[in-house]
Write an enzyme that holds these catalytic residues in place. Structure first.
Site, PDB file in Angstrom:
ATOM      1  N   HIS A 190       0.827  -1.209   0.000  1.00 16.45           N
ATOM      2  CA  HIS A 190       0.000   0.000   0.000  1.00 16.45           C
ATOM      3  C   HIS A 190       0.864   1.263   0.000  1.00 16.45           C
ATOM      4  CE1 HIS A 190      -3.522   2.468   1.348  1.00 16.45           C
ATOM      5  NE2 HIS A 190      -2.593   3.130   2.027  1.00 16.45           N
ATOM      6  N   GLU A 191       1.886   1.299   0.861  1.00 12.48           N
ATOM      7  CA  GLU A 191       2.754   2.484   0.939  1.00 12.48           C
ATOM      8  C   GLU A 191       3.542   2.684  -0.347  1.00 12.48           C
ATOM      9  OE1 GLU A 191       2.239   4.505   3.232  1.00 12.48           O
ATOM     10  OE2 GLU A 191       1.081   3.166   4.529  1.00 12.48           O
ATOM     11  N   HIS A 194       1.508   4.668  -2.675  1.00 12.22           N
ATOM     12  CA  HIS A 194       1.596   6.115  -2.475  1.00 12.22           C
ATOM     13  C   HIS A 194       2.865   6.666  -3.114  1.00 12.22           C
ATOM     14  CE1 HIS A 194      -1.900   6.334  -0.044  1.00 12.22           C
ATOM     15  NE2 HIS A 194      -1.400   5.780   1.033  1.00 12.22           N
ATOM     16  N   HIS A 200      -6.012   7.248  -2.112  1.00 17.23           N
ATOM     17  CA  HIS A 200      -6.950   6.206  -1.734  1.00 17.23           C
ATOM     18  C   HIS A 200      -8.126   6.069  -2.694  1.00 17.23           C
ATOM     19  CE1 HIS A 200      -5.357   6.271   2.607  1.00 17.23           C
ATOM     20  NE2 HIS A 200      -4.824   5.292   1.923  1.00 17.23           N
TER      21      HIS A 200
END
Length: 389
Positions: A190-191, A194, A200
Site C-alpha cells: 500500500h505504501e 503512495h 486512496h
C-alpha cells in the site's frame, strides 16, 4: 486500476493523493498510520485544487490529518489552483518551479531507494516481498541507489506497529517511506502505491455509486478523510474495492461499526498482501512499457502528434513540435527530441538540482524531479527533457 492518480480530470483512485488514515482499525491486523496526532495545528491548504486540512511536521513536511500520506510544501498551495488537463505539451512553467511540483511519476518506470540501517531484517524481508509483488505484475521496477538524484529513503518510524506512511510520488531526494517494527507486506504494498503517486480509492469522485460511507460511525475530526476528490485523475473507469489503496471497512470507526460498506451494507473484504487486477491495469497505464525501441534510433517513431481535441491519461506519449512528450500526473514532460540518431550523453550531466533559495538568470539550467529545465528571458522555466536521455 481503480487507482487514481493525481492528475486533473482523471483521478487515480485514488491511488495518488491518497491519504491513509490512522489508528488501529477494528478487526484489522494492521494500522493505516502509527498515530493520529500530528506535531502542529491543522491548517487549510489546497492540493491539486481540492481543499484539505494539513498539519506541518517538525521536518517541514505536511501531513494530511492523521493520514499515511505526507506532502511537501511545493505540493500544496494557499489558494485553489485549477489544473488544466488539456494544456499543450510545451506549456511554460512559472519560474517558481515549486508551485508546480505537485505529484510526479518516477522516471524510467524505476523507483530508486535507500534502506536506512535502522530497518529490521524482518521488515526488509517484507519489503522485498512487496517489491516483488509490484515488479512481477507491472512495469514498475526498483533499484537500490548508487548516485541517482531522485530516490526514496525507506526507514523506521520508531513505532512497534504494523503500520507505515509515505510521501506521494517522486520528490527528488526528499521522499521517504516510514515503517513500524512489525510492518508486513499488506501495509508495505500500500505504501509503495503512495510512492508511485496513488491516493486512496474511496476518495474517487464516483465512489457513491459503489460504496456507502457511514459518517455516523467515523471518529470526530476524521470526516474529512472520506472526502471525494474533484481533481485527481482516474486511470480506469471502474471502482475497485479490492485495490491495495482502498480503506478497510473499520478505518476511523469510533464505535466498532463499519465506516465503509458495499451498497448492500456488507463489510468489504480485508486488504491482502497483493495488488488487484485493476491496480495492475492502472499502473501499467501510468507506467507503460517502452516496448520495442526503434532500430533507427528515433524515439518518436510510431508516436502520434498531439491532438488538442483528445483527452490524455497519465503515461500517454505524443510528439509535438519536433519533440517527444509524456503525460505526468499534472503536466507534460519533454522526454526527447525527435531525431534519426540517438544521443548518448545525459542531458543533465553537470547540472545542479533546483534550489529555491538561489537566484537564477535567463539561460540557467537546473534539474528538478528528474528533468532538465532552462530559464527563459520571460522568467519562465521550460522542460528540456528527462535526465538520462
Amino acid at each position: 486500476m481503480k487507482t487514481k492518480i493525481v492528475l486533473n480530470r482523471f483521478r487515480i483512485g485514488i491511488l495518488a493523493i491518497a491519504l491513509s488514515f490512522a489508528s488501529c482499525q477494528k478487526n484489522e491486523n494492521f494500522e493505516e498510520t502509527p498515530e493520529t496526532e500530528t506535531s502542529g495545528q491543522s491548517i487549510e491548504k489546497y492540493f491539486l485544487g481540492d481543499k484539505v486540512l494539513a498539519s506541518k511536521e517538525k521536518d517541514g513536511t505536511y501531513r494530511l490529518q492523521g493520514t499515511d500520506i505526507i506532502l511537501f510544501e511545493d505540493q500544496l498551495t494557499d489558494t485553489p489552483v485549477p489544473v488544466n488537463n488539456n494544456e499543450a505539451p510545451d506549456s511554460k512553467i512559472n519560474a517558481k518551479l515549486g508551485l508546480f511540483g505537485s505529484v510526479n511519476k518516477w522516471t524510467n518506470n524505476t523507483v530508486v531507494y535507500v534502506i536506512d540501517s535502522g530497518l529490521s531484517q524482518s521488515v526488509r524481508n517484507e519489503l522485498q516481498k512487496s517489491m516483488d509483488e509490484w515488479t512481477s505484475k507491472t512495469n514498475v521496477r526498483f533499484k537500490e541507489r548508487t548516485n541517482e538524484s531522485n530516490y526514496v529513503t525507506i526507514r523506521s518510524n520508531g513505532e512497534s506497529c504494523n503500520c507505515g506512511r509515505a510521501t506521494l510520488g517522486m520528490n527528488g531526494s526528499r521522499g521517504f517511506i516510514e515503517l513500524g517494527s512489525g510492518t508486513t507486506a499488506v501495509v508495505l504494498i500500500h505504501e509503495i502505491g503512495h510512492t508511485l503517486g496513488y491516493i486512496h480509492e474511496q476518495n474517487r469522485s464516483d465512489r457513491d455509486n459503489h460504496i456507502i460511507i457511514n459518517f455516523d460511525n467515523i471518529q470526530t475530526g476524521a470526516e474529512d478523510q472520506f472526502y471525494k476528490s474533484t481533481s485527481a485523475t482516474l486511470v480506469t473507469k471502474d471502482f475497485d474495492i479490492k485495490s491495495t489503496m482502498m480503506y478497510g471497512s473499520y478505518t476511523f470507526s469510533k464505535n466498532g461499526q463499519p465506516t465503509i460498506t458495499d451498497l448492500n451494507g456488507n463489510v468489504l473484504p480485508r486488504r491482502q498482501a497483493a495488488i488487484s487486477a485493476l491496480d495492475i491495469e492502472g499502473t501499467n497505464k501510468v507506467y507503460p512499457s517502452d516496448g520495442n525501441p526503434d532500430p533507427d534510433g528515433n524515439p518518436c517513431a510510431g508516436i502520434a502528434e498531439y491532438d488538442s481535441n483528445k483527452t490524455y491519461s497519465v503515461g500517454d506519449k505524443v510528439t509535438y513540435r519536433g519533440s517527444l512528450y509524456e503525460r505526468d500526473f499534472n503536466r507534460w514532460n519533454r522526454i526527447a527530441e525527435c531525431t534519426e540518431t540517438p544521443t548518448s550523453a545525459d542531458i543533465c550531466s553537470g547540472v545542479s538540482e533546483y534550489n529555491r533559495n538561489n537566484s537564477y538568470s535567463a539561460g540557467d539550467k537546473v534539474i528538478y524531479n528528474g528533468f532538465l529545465y532552462s530559464l527563459g528571458n520571460d522568467g519562465r522555466w521550460t522542460s528540456n527533457g528527462s535526465c538520462g536521455s
